[in-house]
Structures are given as C-alpha cells and as structure tokens.
Scaffold this motif. Structure first.
Motif, PDB file in Angstrom:
ATOM      1  N   LEU A 221       0.827  -1.206   0.000  1.00 52.38           N
ATOM      2  CA  LEU A 221       0.000   0.000   0.000  1.00 52.38           C
ATOM      3  C   LEU A 221       0.863   1.260   0.000  1.00 52.38           C
ATOM      4  O   LEU A 221       2.085   1.200   0.119  1.00 52.38           O
ATOM      5  CB  LEU A 221      -0.918  -0.005   1.223  1.00 52.38           C
ATOM      6  N   SER A 222       0.179   2.391  -0.129  1.00 52.17           N
ATOM      7  CA  SER A 222       0.822   3.698  -0.150  1.00 52.17           C
ATOM      8  C   SER A 222      -0.012   4.653   0.690  1.00 52.17           C
ATOM      9  O   SER A 222      -1.163   4.360   1.029  1.00 52.17           O
ATOM     10  CB  SER A 222       0.927   4.198  -1.595  1.00 52.17           C
ATOM     11  N   TYR A 223       0.555   5.805   1.027  1.00 56.34           N
ATOM     12  CA  TYR A 223      -0.212   6.846   1.713  1.00 56.34           C
ATOM     13  C   TYR A 223      -1.014   7.690   0.724  1.00 56.34           C
ATOM     14  O   TYR A 223      -1.745   8.593   1.118  1.00 56.34           O
ATOM     15  CB  TYR A 223       0.708   7.759   2.514  1.00 56.34           C
ATOM     16  N   THR A 224      -0.832   7.413  -0.564  1.00 60.05           N
ATOM     17  CA  THR A 224      -1.619   8.082  -1.580  1.00 60.05           C
ATOM     18  C   THR A 224      -2.343   7.023  -2.406  1.00 60.05           C
ATOM     19  O   THR A 224      -2.191   5.825  -2.158  1.00 60.05           O
ATOM     20  CB  THR A 224      -0.730   8.975  -2.474  1.00 60.05           C
ATOM     21  N   ASP A 225      -3.127   7.440  -3.371  1.00 58.36           N
ATOM     22  CA  ASP A 225      -3.892   6.510  -4.206  1.00 58.36           C
ATOM     23  C   ASP A 225      -3.449   6.631  -5.657  1.00 58.36           C
ATOM     24  O   ASP A 225      -3.334   7.740  -6.190  1.00 58.36           O
ATOM     25  CB  ASP A 225      -5.395   6.811  -4.105  1.00 58.36           C
ATOM     26  N   PHE A 226      -3.229   5.487  -6.281  1.00 63.06           N
ATOM     27  CA  PHE A 226      -2.828   5.455  -7.682  1.00 63.06           C
ATOM     28  C   PHE A 226      -3.907   4.777  -8.521  1.00 63.06           C
ATOM     29  O   PHE A 226      -4.592   3.866  -8.054  1.00 63.06           O
ATOM     30  CB  PHE A 226      -1.520   4.673  -7.856  1.00 63.06           C
ATOM     31  N   SER A 227      -4.019   5.210  -9.748  1.00 64.74           N
ATOM     32  CA  SER A 227      -4.867   4.511 -10.713  1.00 64.74           C
ATOM     33  C   SER A 227      -4.024   4.195 -11.939  1.00 64.74           C
ATOM     34  O   SER A 227      -3.154   4.976 -12.336  1.00 64.74           O
ATOM     35  CB  SER A 227      -6.074   5.361 -11.110  1.00 64.74           C
ATOM     36  N   ILE A 228      -4.273   3.034 -12.516  1.00 62.17           N
ATOM     37  CA  ILE A 228      -3.589   2.621 -13.744  1.00 62.17           C
ATOM     38  C   ILE A 228      -4.631   2.589 -14.854  1.00 62.17           C
ATOM     39  O   ILE A 228      -5.658   1.912 -14.735  1.00 62.17           O
ATOM     40  CB  ILE A 228      -2.940   1.237 -13.579  1.00 62.17           C
ATOM     41  N   SER A 229      -4.384   3.303 -15.921  1.00 57.96           N
ATOM     42  CA  SER A 229      -5.378   3.412 -16.990  1.00 57.96           C
ATOM     43  C   SER A 229      -4.692   3.353 -18.351  1.00 57.96           C
ATOM     44  O   SER A 229      -3.459   3.302 -18.454  1.00 57.96           O
ATOM     45  CB  SER A 229      -6.158   4.725 -16.857  1.00 57.96           C
ATOM     46  N   ASN A 230      -5.533   3.377 -19.382  1.00 56.69           N
ATOM     47  CA  ASN A 230      -5.047   3.392 -20.764  1.00 56.69           C
ATOM     48  C   ASN A 230      -4.051   2.253 -21.014  1.00 56.69           C
ATOM     49  O   ASN A 230      -3.024   2.429 -21.669  1.00 56.69           O
ATOM     50  CB  ASN A 230      -4.409   4.743 -21.103  1.00 56.69           C
ATOM     51  N   ILE A 231      -4.384   1.081 -20.500  1.00 59.81           N
ATOM     52  CA  ILE A 231      -3.503  -0.080 -20.633  1.00 59.81           C
ATOM     53  C   ILE A 231      -3.723  -0.724 -21.997  1.00 59.81           C
ATOM     54  O   ILE A 231      -4.854  -1.054 -22.361  1.00 59.81           O
ATOM     55  CB  ILE A 231      -3.800  -1.111 -19.521  1.00 59.81           C
ATOM     56  N   GLN A 232      -2.644  -0.903 -22.749  1.00 58.91           N
ATOM     57  CA  GLN A 232      -2.778  -1.518 -24.059  1.00 58.91           C
ATOM     58  C   GLN A 232      -1.451  -2.120 -24.507  1.00 58.91           C
ATOM     59  O   GLN A 232      -0.389  -1.733 -24.028  1.00 58.91           O
ATOM     60  CB  GLN A 232      -3.262  -0.499 -25.089  1.00 58.91           C
ATOM     61  N   SER A 233      -1.558  -3.084 -25.407  1.00 60.35           N
ATOM     62  CA  SER A 233      -0.364  -3.632 -26.038  1.00 60.35           C
ATOM     63  C   SER A 233      -0.244  -3.053 -27.438  1.00 60.35           C
ATOM     64  O   SER A 233      -1.248  -2.652 -28.039  1.00 60.35           O
ATOM     65  CB  SER A 233      -0.432  -5.157 -26.099  1.00 60.35           C
TER      66      SER A 233
ATOM     67  N   ASN B 217      -1.058  -3.986  -9.875  1.00 55.53           N
ATOM     68  CA  ASN B 217      -0.034  -3.586  -8.902  1.00 55.53           C
ATOM     69  C   ASN B 217       0.176  -4.636  -7.814  1.00 55.53           C
ATOM     70  O   ASN B 217       0.765  -4.349  -6.773  1.00 55.53           O
ATOM     71  CB  ASN B 217      -0.366  -2.226  -8.286  1.00 55.53           C
ATOM     72  N   ALA B 218      -0.285  -5.863  -8.064  1.00 58.47           N
ATOM     73  CA  ALA B 218      -0.020  -7.013  -7.199  1.00 58.47           C
ATOM     74  C   ALA B 218      -0.462  -8.243  -7.975  1.00 58.47           C
ATOM     75  O   ALA B 218      -1.276  -8.147  -8.912  1.00 58.47           O
ATOM     76  CB  ALA B 218      -0.771  -6.917  -5.869  1.00 58.47           C
ATOM     77  N   SER B 219       0.048  -9.400  -7.588  1.00 57.35           N
ATOM     78  CA  SER B 219      -0.313 -10.611  -8.325  1.00 57.35           C
ATOM     79  C   SER B 219      -1.799 -10.920  -8.225  1.00 57.35           C
ATOM     80  O   SER B 219      -2.354 -11.591  -9.100  1.00 57.35           O
ATOM     81  CB  SER B 219       0.515 -11.797  -7.811  1.00 57.35           C
ATOM     82  N   ASN B 220      -2.455 -10.437  -7.181  1.00 59.96           N
ATOM     83  CA  ASN B 220      -3.899 -10.673  -7.033  1.00 59.96           C
ATOM     84  C   ASN B 220      -4.722  -9.404  -7.218  1.00 59.96           C
ATOM     85  O   ASN B 220      -5.892  -9.367  -6.836  1.00 59.96           O
ATOM     86  CB  ASN B 220      -4.201 -11.298  -5.667  1.00 59.96           C
ATOM     87  N   ASN B 221      -4.121  -8.371  -7.770  1.00 58.95           N
ATOM     88  CA  ASN B 221      -4.853  -7.123  -7.991  1.00 58.95           C
ATOM     89  C   ASN B 221      -4.578  -6.643  -9.417  1.00 58.95           C
ATOM     90  O   ASN B 221      -3.754  -5.772  -9.660  1.00 58.95           O
ATOM     91  CB  ASN B 221      -4.438  -6.058  -6.976  1.00 58.95           C
ATOM     92  N   ILE B 222      -5.272  -7.260 -10.353  1.00 63.72           N
ATOM     93  CA  ILE B 222      -5.064  -7.010 -11.772  1.00 63.72           C
ATOM     94  C   ILE B 222      -6.096  -5.999 -12.266  1.00 63.72           C
ATOM     95  O   ILE B 222      -7.303  -6.192 -12.115  1.00 63.72           O
ATOM     96  CB  ILE B 222      -5.170  -8.319 -12.574  1.00 63.72           C
ATOM     97  N   THR B 223      -5.599  -4.926 -12.852  1.00 67.53           N
ATOM     98  CA  THR B 223      -6.467  -3.873 -13.363  1.00 67.53           C
ATOM     99  C   THR B 223      -7.094  -4.255 -14.699  1.00 67.53           C
ATOM    100  O   THR B 223      -8.265  -3.975 -14.963  1.00 67.53           O
ATOM    101  CB  THR B 223      -5.671  -2.560 -13.530  1.00 67.53           C
ATOM    102  N   LYS B 224      -6.299  -4.908 -15.561  1.00 66.08           N
ATOM    103  CA  LYS B 224      -6.819  -5.236 -16.892  1.00 66.08           C
ATOM    104  C   LYS B 224      -6.118  -6.474 -17.443  1.00 66.08           C
ATOM    105  O   LYS B 224      -4.925  -6.681 -17.219  1.00 66.08           O
ATOM    106  CB  LYS B 224      -6.612  -4.064 -17.852  1.00 66.08           C
ATOM    107  N   LYS B 225      -6.894  -7.299 -18.166  1.00 63.93           N
ATOM    108  CA  LYS B 225      -6.357  -8.420 -18.921  1.00 63.93           C
ATOM    109  C   LYS B 225      -6.443  -8.082 -20.407  1.00 63.93           C
ATOM    110  O   LYS B 225      -7.475  -7.601 -20.872  1.00 63.93           O
ATOM    111  CB  LYS B 225      -7.148  -9.705 -18.655  1.00 63.93           C
ATOM    112  N   ILE B 226      -5.365  -8.347 -21.120  1.00 64.32           N
ATOM    113  CA  ILE B 226      -5.347  -8.132 -22.567  1.00 64.32           C
ATOM    114  C   ILE B 226      -5.058  -9.468 -23.235  1.00 64.32           C
ATOM    115  O   ILE B 226      -4.091 -10.148 -22.886  1.00 64.32           O
ATOM    116  CB  ILE B 226      -4.265  -7.109 -22.971  1.00 64.32           C
TER     117      ILE B 226
ATOM    118  N   SER C 259       1.860  -0.604 -22.693  1.00 62.45           N
ATOM    119  CA  SER C 259       1.894   0.791 -22.260  1.00 62.45           C
ATOM    120  C   SER C 259       0.729   1.080 -21.331  1.00 62.45           C
ATOM    121  O   SER C 259      -0.303   0.404 -21.366  1.00 62.45           O
ATOM    122  CB  SER C 259       1.861   1.735 -23.465  1.00 62.45           C
ATOM    123  N   PHE C 260       0.895   2.102 -20.508  1.00 59.20           N
ATOM    124  CA  PHE C 260      -0.126   2.448 -19.516  1.00 59.20           C
ATOM    125  C   PHE C 260       0.152   3.843 -18.985  1.00 59.20           C
ATOM    126  O   PHE C 260       1.233   4.416 -19.199  1.00 59.20           O
ATOM    127  CB  PHE C 260      -0.120   1.431 -18.353  1.00 59.20           C
ATOM    128  N   ASP C 261      -0.831   4.388 -18.318  1.00 55.52           N
ATOM    129  CA  ASP C 261      -0.681   5.657 -17.607  1.00 55.52           C
ATOM    130  C   ASP C 261      -0.958   5.414 -16.131  1.00 55.52           C
ATOM    131  O   ASP C 261      -1.885   4.669 -15.783  1.00 55.52           O
ATOM    132  CB  ASP C 261      -1.662   6.709 -18.132  1.00 55.52           C
TER     133      ASP C 261
END
Length: 730
Positions: free
Chosen positions: A604-616, A711-720, A630-632
């Motif tokens: 974890l972090s003291y701030t919050d992150f989002s991962i978006s625009n994920i693509q190959s 951002n973790a093996s069990n916390n996947i934002t997107k599957k491509i 690539s991602f943002d």
C-alpha cells in the motif's frame, strides 16, 4: 631462480602502467604463467590456507585470494584458523538491509547502488571475493535463511541480481553468487538429496543464477551444501560442468560453501575450483597443516601424480583462479574503496525506505503525526534489539545500528514516546534454548500498563536472528510469532484499540491477530539505518512504496511445499521431492485458487494510484518480436509517491501444465501528487517459453495468451488477450 621470478613478474604485469587489461591480454598472461607453476603449487591454489583465504604462489608473486561473508555487508575479521572473531578494532562497517528488503524495492537502479556501496566496503577491507548475493528461491516460509535471498519469483530475482553484481565488481571485487543450487532449506542442508523436475529446475530455480552469469558476468559462484540427483552441489556434474560452465559459458571460479566438498575425484572432475572450510583431523597428510587434508589438497596431488586425473583438470582450475586474480587484486585500475561513508549510510537508508511494505492501514493510522498532545507507546523487544547480530554467516559488526526506538525518538520531537519491552527472546546464538533473565509475565504486565496510558500503541515485534528463526543452520519450528507475542498483541488490543504493528522479519508469519490491528508495516532487517528509515515511513516523511517479494500464506498448509506431505518438505532426512513443481509462491496460490494473507507484489501507499489506458502495441506477435505494454499511472492523492506496475503473462489452454500467470515485467514510477505519468514494459516473446523436458529445450507455445497488468499478483487492473504465431517475422 631470479630469472624465473623476473619472468613471472613480467607475466603478471607487476611493472606495467596500463590502465586495464583486456580479456585477451589476461588469457595470454595466464598462458605464460601456467608452465612456471609446479604441480604442487597448482594444487595449493585450489584449496584454503585459512578460514577465509586460499594461497597464491609467493615464489612468482601470485597473490592470495581473500574472501569475506556478505551479502548485506562485510563480516568482521575472522581468525586465521578458527571461527573466532579476530578482535580487530578497525573492521566495523555499514550494515545494509537484508536482500528481502532490496527485493521489495522493485528498484533495479537501487540494487546497483547497493552493490557499488557494499563493494566499496569490501575493497576497503582488501577482500577479493564477497560471498554474495544470494538468489535461492523462497519456497517455504520456514527456511531459516530466506532473509538473505530475493524472494519467490525467478524474474524479480534475475532483474535485481544483475545490477547488484555489476555494482560490486566495479570495485575490483568478485561477487560470489550463492547457493548454487536448490539450497532452499537449512534443515539437513548438508546432505539432503533434492529431486526436482527439469521444468521446475530451469523455470524456477536456475534463472537468477543464469542471469547472474550471462548478464551480470559474475566472477565467482558458490556451490550449495545439499545434493541434487545424488551428487553434492559443490561437485555436481549436471549443475557445474554441464549447465554452468558448458551451457552458460561461466569463466569464473566455483567455490565450495564451507565444508561443502565430500570427495576428491568428484571435486576434481565435477566443476569445483576452490575448496573452503572442509573439516579435517590434521592426521592424514600433516599434523602441522591440516589444510593438506582437504579433498583438493594432498589427495588431489596424489591422483595427479599417479595419472589418475589429467593435469589439464588442475590447469583449468588454476586458469580460472588466475583469471579471478587479474580481475581483482592484479587489476591495475582497481579503486581503493571506502567504508562507513555518508554516501553508504544514505544508500542503506534509501534501500530500507523503498523496501518497507505497508500491508494494512485501516482508518489511516499511518502516518503517525508528531503532535504535542499525543502519547505513543512503543512496545516490543524488536524496538531495541540489534538485528545485525546473529543469523549465522551474515552476522555483521556495524559501526552503529540505529534501533527503531532510537529512530522514532529522534524523529518525534513533540509527541511523548514511552516504551516497554513486552516480551524477551534471549541472546542470538545457536543454542537450542536461549535463557532470558526476564520474567515474561512481568514484561507483559508492564507493557499493558504503558499501553493503557497511550493514545496510540506501536508494537514492534516479529522474528529475529536466533536459531530456528531467521538464522542459518536451522529452519523455523513454528509459523506463528514466537515468545508469546500473539497473546501480547491480544492483550494490547484489549486495552487500546489504536494499535499498529511493525513486523521485523525476513519471513512470512501467521497473523491470527491481524483483525485486531489498524495498521501493519513489514520492516525486514534494515541494517545500520534501521530506526531512521522506519521513522521516515511511520512519520510520513517518506511514502512507502515497497511490494512483497513473496506471498504470505494465511496458514502454513496453504504453501505449495506443504501440500504433498513430508517428502516435499522437509523430506525424510535423506530424500526430498519438490512435488509442487513449477507452482511456487503466487503461482501456487493463483493456480490452486488459495487466497494468501498478502499476495506477492502487494504493498500500500499513503496516496492513491490509478492505472489506466492499458494496451499492447499489437494483438498478434511473431516468435522473434517483443511485446510492448503501455499504460498511464495517476497519483490521485495528496502525497508524492511511487507505484510499481507489474505485468504478468499466462497461456490460455496450454498443452502443458502452467501457472495461471507469471511475472514478466515491472516498472516503478515516482509521481507527484495529482500528476500522471506514462509507462511501458517490454517483454520478449521468447520469455513466454516453457522448458520442454522431453527435448531439453525452451519452447514458445503458439496460441492465445493473457497479459495481466496491475499492482499485485492478485490485484489485476486489466487483462489483454494477445496471440503468438508459430513463425518469426522476417
């Protein structure tokens, strides 16, 4: 005689002013030296002359080879002929964080800085070989030596070991990568015979060693104590000759672990170069010099003289040793080194800061503010205990070690800090029972009283470097916290619900008490700057960015090594079979759908992150191409911080058993509050291969795959979903 010495000095390059020898020049010099050596002198170079040195040839000006334990710092000087410390007053050093902490940083450049710093200290101490880093795979949380290694994932360990080696060897000091291979437990380590499939060997247990050799260009390798397929690893035909020296082209020196040699002929023929630490009785060859009893000493010389072994065998060993000497002590461009510098302390602190992992933060108990009206009760022996002591060969003698309590007191100028020991563990030693002068009930009672009067309780507990904990020479006895800590946490919670825990350990532990804590920090063994680094994170001066380099099972039975009975772990004292095969760590949890307490890659972090625009960059790839993901990443909170984006891959409907997903890339990005940053991870299609043991080759299976980004093996934002074709693109 004078002509021979003069010729030798010219061959060795003693009088040259050249800045650096090329590899070609080194080989030419070695060619000229070998004919000058007697058979006895050659053999002498292949075994120890003291606890931590092997002889040179003074007649020809060939220097000795001096070694020291690592990899977290240069060990205090050991006596010439015993395991007692030499009692020097000028051998104090900087203690760097344990390699589990470095692995948790997911930071390649930080690994290089670590290697440079520890290499500078080894050079200052005039060492030629630093015995580290360790890259054995975290297979079970009971292994007493896990804290010295880089976690459960072969890709992560491979990425981090290479810059570490390059940093160390920049100083003209050889990194000695250990323990090759399959030394994944301390129990029965000196003889247990490990049986493992070729797939698991090549896919899980060898990649970090291969990267160390082929990419890191390590100058030395240490063999393991255990056996593999019936041969001890320090003289193993498959591991040393076939794989290491032939397949990987290793041109350095293979050193035994201390006492790891067991047979003269096998040592001669199966890849060993320098024998260290063999126990001898001093009777067979010489009562004066027991080192003549070593397998690669008197007995080896006899075999050579009797033509039972070709002289070319010893020549190859001496060639490798001379090559190492030219790279180290005869390197004319070798820097001088330094020790205990401000820069080294800063590296140690930075590694600790980035490796600390925030695991839980309910109601934002962390960071803890420094306010005049707050009383913070620090409870726990680990808040004051020196963690550089004990643990076996990684024990260090630092110039100083800032304890967690000292660091917190130094940082918190306004808050009132109180302390109670709470529990006691005894002295760091190999004794089976370490008696403590403290009364457990009294310690607990005092701690409860202190906790009652505080606004917030910070419990600093975990393991330490006592025998049967995080310590060489024995595995852990229990998965739970020792010394009554669990009962203490329960009672602290009963009197003060505002409870945070700092876990000091190099291993996962059972956490039946987790629901009773608002916050949990995994702090590892952090070395000289422990207290300052921990206070940096606890106070919020540094935003935590560490990610777990291994899974934390909820209970021991959830670990893959425990699913197949005792033959899988710890073995029957003679034989052991790695029955979980390639499904080590998160591979086991994911594939078998067994939820961990905390997953690999989690933090974890003291701030919050989002991962978006994920693509190959493509949807269909040829066998010779690279996949670019690539991602943002956006920092959506109010504090600057760093996030580690992890990319895993998994084959859909594979024709062979495979893990659900495997880490194949990551990127750590530091991002200011409110800002966004693009990132990319590149994966070669060849890295998607599995090892086909039916043909002994790596095979990329064509067909469909998933790219898992999170951002973790069990916390996947997107599957491509992507496809791999059978052919290469011309």
């Amino acid at each position: 005689m004078k002509k021979v010495i003069l010729l030798a000095m010219i061959c060795l390059g003693t009088w040259t002013s050249k800045a650096q020898y090329s590899e070609k020049e080194i080989e030419a010099k070695i060619d000229s030296i070998l004919p000058l050596l007697t058979l006895k002198e050659k053999v002498a170079m292949c075994h120890a002359q003291s606890k931590f040195s092997s002889p040179g040839v003074s007649r020809l000006g060939i220097p000795e080879v001096w070694m020291s334990d690592g990899p977290h710092g240069v060990r205090a000087e050991i006596s010439w002929d015993s395991w007692n410390y030499a009692g020097w007053t000028n051998d104090s050093i900087t203690a760097f964080p344990a390699l589990t902490c470095l692995a948790a940083s997911f930071n390649d450049s930080l690994s290089y800085a670590y290697g440079v710093a520890v290499g500078e200290e080894a050079r200052y101490r005039e060492k030629d070989i630093l015995l580290g880093p360790g890259v054995n795979i975290y297979r079970t949380p009971m292994n007493g030596r896990n804290f010295e290694y880089m976690g459960e994932d072969p890709y992560l360990a491979s990425r981090l070991v290479v810059p570490y080696i390059k940093g160390v060897q920049k100083n003209g000091v050889a990194a000695c990568v250990k323990h090759y291979a399959l030394n994944n437990q301390e129990r029965w380590r000196d003889h247990i015979n490990v049986e493992v499939s070729d797939r698991a060997l090549y896919e899980i247990y060898l990649p970090a060693f291969k990267a160390a050799v082929e990419e890191g260009e390590a100058w030395s390798i240490m063999g393991a104590y255990n056996q593999f397929r019936g041969q001890h690893c320090c003289h193993n035909e498959i591991l040393l000759n076939n794989i290491l020296k032939n397949d990987w082209g290793f041109d350095g020196v293979v050193v035994t672990d201390w006492g790891g040699a067991h047979d003269t002929k096998e040592s001669a023929l199966h890849g060993l170069d320098i024998e260290m630490g063999t126990g001898t009785n001093g009777l067979t060859y010489s009562k004066v010099n027991a080192y003549e009893n070593y397998y690669l000493a008197g007995p080896f010389l006899e075999m050579l003289e009797n033509k039972e072994v070709e002289e070319s065998i010893v020549d190859d060993k001496v060639r490798r040793i001379l090559r190492l000497i030219y790279r180290t002590s005869l390197n004319p461009n070798r820097p001088l080194g330094s020790v205990n510098t401000t820069a080294h302390h800063e590296v140690a602190r930075k590694v600790a800061q980035e490796g600390i992992v925030l695991l839980k933060n309910k109601e934002d108990i962390f960071p803890i503010k420094d306010e005049t009206e707050i009383t913070i009760a620090v409870i726990g022996e680990n808040a004051t205990r020196m963690m550089t002591r004990g643990g076996g060969s990684s024990e260090l003698k630092p110039q100083f070690e800032v304890s967690p309590l000292e660091g917190i007191k130094a940082r918190y100028k306004n808050a009132k800090i109180t302390y109670a020991m709470g529990y006691a563990s005894g002295a760091p030693a190999y004794a089976r029972v370490n008696p403590s002068p403290y009364d457990a009930d009294s310690l607990k009672s005092i701690a409860i009283d202190v906790a009652k009067k505080a606004d917030l309780v910070l419990f600093v507990g975990g393991l330490n470097k006592n025998h049967h904990q995080d310590c060489e020479g024995g595995d852990r006895k229990i998965y739970n916290l020792p010394f009554g800590q669990e009962a203490l946490i329960d009672e602290l919670y009963a009197v003060n619900k505002n409870l945070g825990v700092v876990m000091v350990s190099g291993n996962a532990v059972a956490m039946p008490w987790l629901s009773k804590t608002k916050g949990l920090i995994q702090a590892w063994y952090l070395g000289s700057m422990t207290g300052h680094a921990l206070a940096d994170v606890v106070s919020g001066d540094v935003n935590p960015s560490g990610k777990l380099p291994f899974s934390f099972p909820k209970k021991l039975e959830d670990n893959g090594a425990y699913a197949f009975g005792e033959i899988s772990y710890p073995g029957d004292s003679i034989m052991q079979e790695y029955k979980e095969d390639i499904l080590v760590g998160y591979r086991w949890h994911d594939t078998k759908k067994i939820a961990p307490e905390f997953a690999f890659g989690y933090g974890l972090s003291y701030t919050d992150f989002s991962i978006s625009n994920i693509q190959s960059d493509q949807s269909i790839y040829a066998a010779n191409e690279a996949i670019t993901v690539s991602f943002d990443v956006k920092n959506e909170g109010g504090i600057t911080g760093a996030e580690v984006v992890q990319v895993y891959t998994g084959k859909i409907k594979s024709k062979v058993p495979r893990a659900l997903k495997e880490l194949k890339g990551y990127q750590k990005l530091a991002i200011a509050s409110g800002a966004s940053q693009p990132g990319t991870v590149t994966i070669n299609v060849s890295d998607l291969a599995y090892y086909d043991d039916s043909i002994s080759e790596w095979v990329v299976e064509p067909g469909d795959y998933y790219l898992y980004v999170g951002n973790a093996s069990n916390n996947i934002t997107k599957k491509i979903r992507i496809s791999i074709s059978k052919k290469s693109r011309s």
